[in-house]
Design a protein around this motif. Structure first.
Motif, short mmCIF file in Angstrom:
data_model
loop_
_atom_site.label_atom_id
_atom_site.label_comp_id
_atom_site.label_asym_id
_atom_site.label_seq_id
_atom_site.Cartn_x
_atom_site.Cartn_y
_atom_site.Cartn_z
N GLN A 14 2.46 4.72 -2.89
CA GLN A 14 2.18 5.23 -4.10
C GLN A 14 3.20 4.98 -5.29
O GLN A 14 4.34 4.62 -4.85
CB GLN A 14 2.08 6.80 -3.94
CG GLN A 14 1.40 7.81 -2.88
CD GLN A 14 0.05 7.49 -3.84
OE1 GLN A 14 -0.30 7.54 -5.02
NE2 GLN A 14 -1.11 7.45 -2.99
N TYR A 62 -9.44 1.22 -4.23
CA TYR A 62 -10.07 2.37 -3.77
C TYR A 62 -11.57 2.07 -3.88
O TYR A 62 -12.24 1.76 -4.92
CB TYR A 62 -9.77 3.82 -4.27
CG TYR A 62 -8.42 4.16 -4.17
CD1 TYR A 62 -8.16 4.92 -3.05
CD2 TYR A 62 -7.36 3.58 -4.93
CE1 TYR A 62 -6.61 5.31 -2.85
CE2 TYR A 62 -5.97 3.96 -4.69
CZ TYR A 62 -5.66 4.95 -3.66
OH TYR A 62 -4.41 5.10 -3.49
N CYS A 89 -9.25 0.70 -9.60
CA CYS A 89 -7.83 0.18 -9.45
C CYS A 89 -6.86 1.13 -9.86
O CYS A 89 -7.13 1.40 -11.14
CB CYS A 89 -8.14 -1.17 -10.11
SG CYS A 89 -6.56 -1.94 -10.17
N GLN A 95 0.82 -1.28 0.17
CA GLN A 95 0.02 0.01 -0.03
C GLN A 95 0.88 1.31 -0.08
O GLN A 95 1.04 1.82 1.08
CB GLN A 95 -0.85 -0.06 1.32
CG GLN A 95 -1.54 -1.45 1.34
CD GLN A 95 -2.78 -1.25 0.23
OE1 GLN A 95 -3.17 -0.26 -0.27
NE2 GLN A 95 -3.29 -2.43 0.07
N LEU A 123 -8.83 4.55 0.16
CA LEU A 123 -8.27 3.32 0.04
C LEU A 123 -8.72 2.18 0.74
O LEU A 123 -9.39 2.37 1.74
CB LEU A 123 -6.83 3.40 0.70
CG LEU A 123 -5.73 2.11 0.55
CD1 LEU A 123 -5.28 2.08 -1.05
CD2 LEU A 123 -4.34 2.53 1.37
N GLU A 154 -3.47 -0.83 -6.27
CA GLU A 154 -4.05 -0.39 -4.91
C GLU A 154 -5.56 -0.29 -5.45
O GLU A 154 -6.01 -0.04 -6.53
CB GLU A 154 -3.49 0.90 -4.65
CG GLU A 154 -2.39 1.11 -3.71
CD GLU A 154 -1.88 2.19 -3.62
OE1 GLU A 154 -1.22 2.51 -2.64
OE2 GLU A 154 -2.32 3.46 -4.16
#
Length: 263
Positions: free
Chosen positions: A177, A224, A262, A175, A229, A222
């Protein structure tokens, strides 16, 4: 007018014990006396004879796995009730089983192995013994086993892809960036998410998409929901496998309603 008489016939014995040939009877009695003496002498000779292999153990020296094996030999004296027969393999006494059987009959001794395997390879020995002594005969047997599984890869490129997929399986998604460029190639979606409707509570939901580059181990995924998140757990899981990204929801709830992204 009439006339009559009486006729009486005496019955003969059911078994005639009187001989009709006296000379022949004497000859038979003489032969029977000699036969009894000869038999007693033969039994005495058998009891006083040392055990011996008239024919030593014979049979195949090499067989394939699962073949039937028969080892046989001939021993003397024949009919000795005191004779014992003991089989050994590599010096250890061999026990009979559903797969290994032994037998002896009128001087012939057998060892039979059904469906031979690699453990049956070795030196087989038979020891015969009675009150006068013992004798030993041995035989070498080798069982050729089937070739083992070939572990050499015939398709190196395919093997590399399998290794990559296995290494990725079960790895938790980090998790953080992602960078805008990975190894000089920016990630892109080759298949986008499709909206899902007509879902009831308790249903199974599967969202999937495809992304490139497929073989980039540094690629980060990731999820959302409504811009927040998404926290993964035992009910909501995510997998990334060879470019295929999947989000699974088990036992959907009303709270799962929203916009999923996604990235």
């Amino acid at each position: 007018a009439h006339t009559l008489c009486i006729l009486e016939i005496p019955a003969e014995k059911s078994i005639i014990t009187d001989t009709t040939n006296v000379e022949s009877l004497k000859t038979i009695q003489y032969l029977e006396r000699n036969l009894k003496t000869t038999r007693m002498d033969y039994d005495q000779q058998q009891r006083s004879e040392r055990p011996n292999f008239f024919v030593p153990i014979r049979g195949p020296n090499e067989v394939n796995e699962n073949d039937r094996v028969c080892l046989e030999c001939q021993v003397t004296p024949i009919g000795d009730s005191n004779m014992t027969y003991t089989w050994y393999k590599n010096g250890q006494e061999l026990s009979s089983s559903s797969r290994i059987a032994t037998s002896n009959d009128f001087g012939y001794v057998f060892l039979e192995i059904a469906a031979a395997n690699g453990d049956d390879s070795g030196v087989y020995m038979l020891k015969i013994a009675n009150n006068m002594g013992e004798a030993i005969s041995s035989h070498q047997l080798r069982v050729k086993q089937f070739p083992t599984i070939d572990t050499q890869c015939q398709h190196p490129e395919t093997y590399k892809q399998i290794q990559y997929m296995e290494n990725r399986r079960g790895r938790p998604i980090q998790q953080q960036q992602p960078s805008s460029s990975i190894d000089g190639e920016s990630p892109k979606f080759t298949k986008h998410l499709n909206s899902v409707d007509n879902v009831n509570e308790g249903d199974y939901i599967r969202l999937e998409t495809r992304v490139e580059p497929e073989m980039d181990e540094k690629l980060l995924i990731e999820w959302y929901k409504n811009g927040q998140l998404l926290t993964l757990g035992s009910r909501i899981t995510s997998n990334f496998d060879f470019g295929l990204v999947i989000l699974e929801i088990i036992g959907a709830k009303y709270e799962d309603t929203g916009v999923y992204t996604c990235r």
